[in-house]
Design a protein around this motif. Structure first.
Motif, mmCIF file in Angstrom:
data_model
loop_
_atom_site.group_PDB
_atom_site.id
_atom_site.type_symbol
_atom_site.label_atom_id
_atom_site.label_comp_id
_atom_site.label_asym_id
_atom_site.label_seq_id
_atom_site.Cartn_x
_atom_site.Cartn_y
_atom_site.Cartn_z
ATOM 1 N N PRO A 176 0.700 -1.190 -0.159
ATOM 2 C CA PRO A 176 0.081 0.009 -0.150
ATOM 3 C C PRO A 176 0.814 1.060 -0.017
ATOM 4 C CG PRO A 176 -0.069 -0.915 2.146
ATOM 5 C CD PRO A 176 0.876 -1.831 1.249
ATOM 6 N N VAL A 177 0.360 2.301 -0.743
ATOM 7 C CA VAL A 177 1.008 3.423 -0.769
ATOM 8 C C VAL A 177 1.058 4.358 0.420
ATOM 9 C CG1 VAL A 177 -0.718 4.682 -1.825
ATOM 10 C CG2 VAL A 177 1.482 5.400 -2.357
ATOM 11 N N ASP A 178 -0.157 4.301 1.100
ATOM 12 C CA ASP A 178 -0.243 5.189 2.345
ATOM 13 C C ASP A 178 0.466 4.680 3.157
ATOM 14 O OD1 ASP A 178 -1.719 2.717 2.517
ATOM 15 O OD2 ASP A 178 -3.797 3.970 3.218
ATOM 16 N N LEU A 179 0.632 2.996 3.890
ATOM 17 C CA LEU A 179 1.421 2.587 4.646
ATOM 18 C C LEU A 179 2.968 2.882 4.471
ATOM 19 C CD1 LEU A 179 1.956 0.960 7.119
ATOM 20 C CD2 LEU A 179 1.727 -1.140 5.711
ATOM 21 N N ASN A 180 3.204 2.855 3.228
ATOM 22 C CA ASN A 180 4.771 2.869 2.951
ATOM 23 C C ASN A 180 5.356 4.399 2.844
ATOM 24 O OD1 ASN A 180 6.393 0.456 1.780
ATOM 25 N ND2 ASN A 180 4.348 0.174 1.266
ATOM 26 N N SER A 181 4.374 5.085 2.672
ATOM 27 C CA SER A 181 4.563 6.907 2.828
ATOM 28 C C SER A 181 4.855 7.195 4.172
ATOM 29 C CB SER A 181 3.386 7.537 2.243
ATOM 30 O OG SER A 181 3.179 7.579 0.796
ATOM 31 N N LEU A 182 3.681 6.482 5.093
ATOM 32 C CA LEU A 182 4.030 6.705 6.614
ATOM 33 C C LEU A 182 5.329 6.096 7.300
ATOM 34 C CD1 LEU A 182 0.245 6.337 7.717
ATOM 35 C CD2 LEU A 182 1.378 8.549 7.451
ATOM 36 N N ILE A 183 5.602 4.841 6.670
ATOM 37 C CA ILE A 183 7.128 4.366 6.928
ATOM 38 C C ILE A 183 8.169 5.174 6.827
ATOM 39 C CG2 ILE A 183 8.317 2.289 7.174
ATOM 40 C CD1 ILE A 183 5.659 0.557 6.961
ATOM 41 N N TRP A 184 7.976 5.585 5.544
ATOM 42 C CA TRP A 184 9.133 6.400 4.947
ATOM 43 C C TRP A 184 9.330 7.708 5.870
ATOM 44 C CZ3 TRP A 184 9.003 11.650 3.226
ATOM 45 C CH2 TRP A 184 10.161 12.249 2.614
ATOM 46 N N ALA A 185 8.234 8.352 6.161
ATOM 47 C CA ALA A 185 8.113 9.353 7.153
ATOM 48 C C ALA A 185 8.761 9.250 8.571
ATOM 49 C CB ALA A 185 6.801 10.072 7.376
ATOM 50 N N MET A 186 8.313 7.825 9.037
ATOM 51 C CA MET A 186 9.083 7.628 10.340
ATOM 52 C C MET A 186 10.424 7.233 10.115
ATOM 53 S SD MET A 186 8.024 3.940 12.571
ATOM 54 C CE MET A 186 8.755 2.897 11.136
ATOM 55 N N GLU A 187 10.801 6.529 8.961
ATOM 56 C CA GLU A 187 12.314 6.449 9.194
ATOM 57 C C GLU A 187 13.034 7.689 9.034
ATOM 58 O OE1 GLU A 187 12.036 2.418 6.320
ATOM 59 O OE2 GLU A 187 12.015 4.203 5.523
ATOM 60 N N ARG A 188 12.461 8.648 8.258
ATOM 61 C CA ARG A 188 13.187 9.838 8.243
ATOM 62 C C ARG A 188 13.386 10.595 9.720
ATOM 63 N NH1 ARG A 188 14.883 13.092 3.625
ATOM 64 N NH2 ARG A 188 13.354 14.734 4.208
ATOM 65 N N ARG A 189 12.154 10.458 10.269
ATOM 66 C CA ARG A 189 11.925 11.057 11.677
ATOM 67 C C ARG A 189 13.026 10.409 12.473
ATOM 68 N NH1 ARG A 189 7.130 10.668 11.952
ATOM 69 N NH2 ARG A 189 6.632 12.460 10.877
ATOM 70 N N ILE A 190 13.364 9.147 12.451
ATOM 71 C CA ILE A 190 14.199 8.589 13.461
ATOM 72 C C ILE A 190 15.713 8.913 13.130
ATOM 73 C CG2 ILE A 190 15.061 6.204 13.907
ATOM 74 C CD1 ILE A 190 12.440 4.929 13.498
ATOM 75 N N ALA A 191 15.816 8.784 11.870
ATOM 76 C CA ALA A 191 17.207 9.407 11.383
ATOM 77 C C ALA A 191 17.473 10.795 11.731
ATOM 78 C CB ALA A 191 17.397 9.531 9.926
ATOM 79 N N ALA A 192 16.582 11.691 11.938
ATOM 80 C CA ALA A 192 16.989 13.110 12.314
ATOM 81 C C ALA A 192 16.890 13.065 13.987
ATOM 82 C CB ALA A 192 15.493 13.876 12.071
ATOM 83 N N ARG A 193 16.382 12.327 14.682
ATOM 84 C CA ARG A 193 16.340 12.343 15.922
ATOM 85 C C ARG A 193 17.960 11.432 16.437
ATOM 86 N NH1 ARG A 193 11.693 12.399 19.291
ATOM 87 N NH2 ARG A 193 10.452 14.110 18.041
ATOM 88 N N CYS A 194 18.324 10.670 15.565
ATOM 89 C CA CYS A 194 19.407 10.036 15.632
ATOM 90 C C CYS A 194 20.638 10.782 15.632
ATOM 91 C CB CYS A 194 19.741 8.859 14.967
ATOM 92 S SG CYS A 194 18.750 7.292 15.524
ATOM 93 N N GLN A 195 20.334 11.906 14.630
ATOM 94 C CA GLN A 195 21.226 13.030 14.028
ATOM 95 C C GLN A 195 21.397 13.737 15.454
ATOM 96 O OE1 GLN A 195 23.067 13.633 11.224
ATOM 97 N NE2 GLN A 195 24.209 14.781 12.227
ATOM 98 N N THR A 196 20.385 14.265 16.160
ATOM 99 C CA THR A 196 20.379 15.025 17.404
ATOM 100 C C THR A 196 20.940 14.537 18.488
ATOM 101 O OG1 THR A 196 18.359 16.155 16.733
ATOM 102 C CG2 THR A 196 18.838 16.353 18.879
ATOM 103 N N ALA A 197 20.955 12.964 18.703
ATOM 104 C CA ALA A 197 21.553 12.513 19.518
ATOM 105 C C ALA A 197 23.068 12.083 19.265
ATOM 106 C CB ALA A 197 20.855 10.958 20.097
#
Length: 233
Positions: free
Chosen positions: A24-45
């Motif tokens: 599904p495109v909706d689920l994969n879009s949301l997972i992509w956003a989650m992966e990006r958000r995790i990467a950003a938080r890891c960058q901060t840490a």
């Protein structure tokens, strides 16, 4: 929520569900956003290995979405059917999720907006799909979460007029049904601006997502609180 047309081989029969075949495109879009958000938080840490891992995952996911789920010839995103190795044929509101999360390119967003104008904008809001099957996820029903995904996604991608138009139409539906019933509802018939129907159970009263989306729309577009603009005659 393009459920019936993508997860059912026959959109009128729940017994034909084949969920595990669908990407599904909706689920994969949301997972992509989650992966990006995790990467950003890891960058901060300061966690470099984590940044690398999740940035790589997000990059690979976007590449796959663009390869398999973006359909340039029909100006839409589609789910992918693993059993047929083809995109699903459904035109539905789930294709707005890449715009909502910021995954779509400017050209993709413009193309999706054109498809939305042509096929999904109804008198009272955004259609979920373009097929009337009697199932609750299909026409003529509209659902609050998908209205918000569309409004926020279109506005984010340079389509503020279309976003506001959908917001106005949806508020008109919610207002008209509330005037008739005294209730906020789970789903609405956006062709007639009345309570929704179809599916396996009666329309539910109250409903947090309708309350929340209505409040969010009014916060974003306070001028639409005026009766003259929120309810079309």
């Amino acid at each position: 929520m393009g459920f019936q047309l993508t997860l059912l081989r026959d959109p009128r029969l729940l017994a034909t569900i084949h969920t595990t075949d669908i990407v599904p495109v909706d689920l994969n879009s949301l997972i992509w956003a989650m992966e990006r958000r995790i990467a950003a938080r890891c960058q901060t840490a300061g966690d470099t290995p984590c940044v690398t891992e999740f940035t790589t995952l997000a990059t690979k996911r976007k590449t796959a979405i663009d390869r398999y789920l973006w359909q340039a010839t029909t100006a839409r995103y589609a789910d992918w059917d693993l059993s047929s190795r083809k995109p699903t044929t459904s035109i539905n509101a789930a294709m707005l999720h890449p715009l909502f999360v910021g995954l779509a390119s400017p050209a993709q967003a413009k193309a999706v907006a054109a498809t939305v104008r042509k096929s999904l904008v109804a008198e009272g809001g955004l259609r979920t799909t373009t097929l009337n099957t009697g199932q609750q996820w299909d026409e003529p029903n509209g659902w609050a979460p998908l209205q918000w995904v569309a409004i926020a996604g279109l506005e984010r991608n340079g389509e503020p007029a279309l976003a506001k138009d959908i917001a106005r139409r949806w508020l008109g539906t919610v207002g008209a049904a509330y005037a008739d019933t005294g209730k906020m509802l789970e789903k609405y018939n956006i062709e007639q601006r009345i309570p929704g129907g179809g599916g396996e159970y009666p329309v539910q009263d109250g409903f947090g997502w309708t309350n929340g989306v209505t409040s969010a729309i009014l916060d974003r577009f306070p001028d639409l609180a005026q009766p003259s603009t929120s309810v079309r005659k």
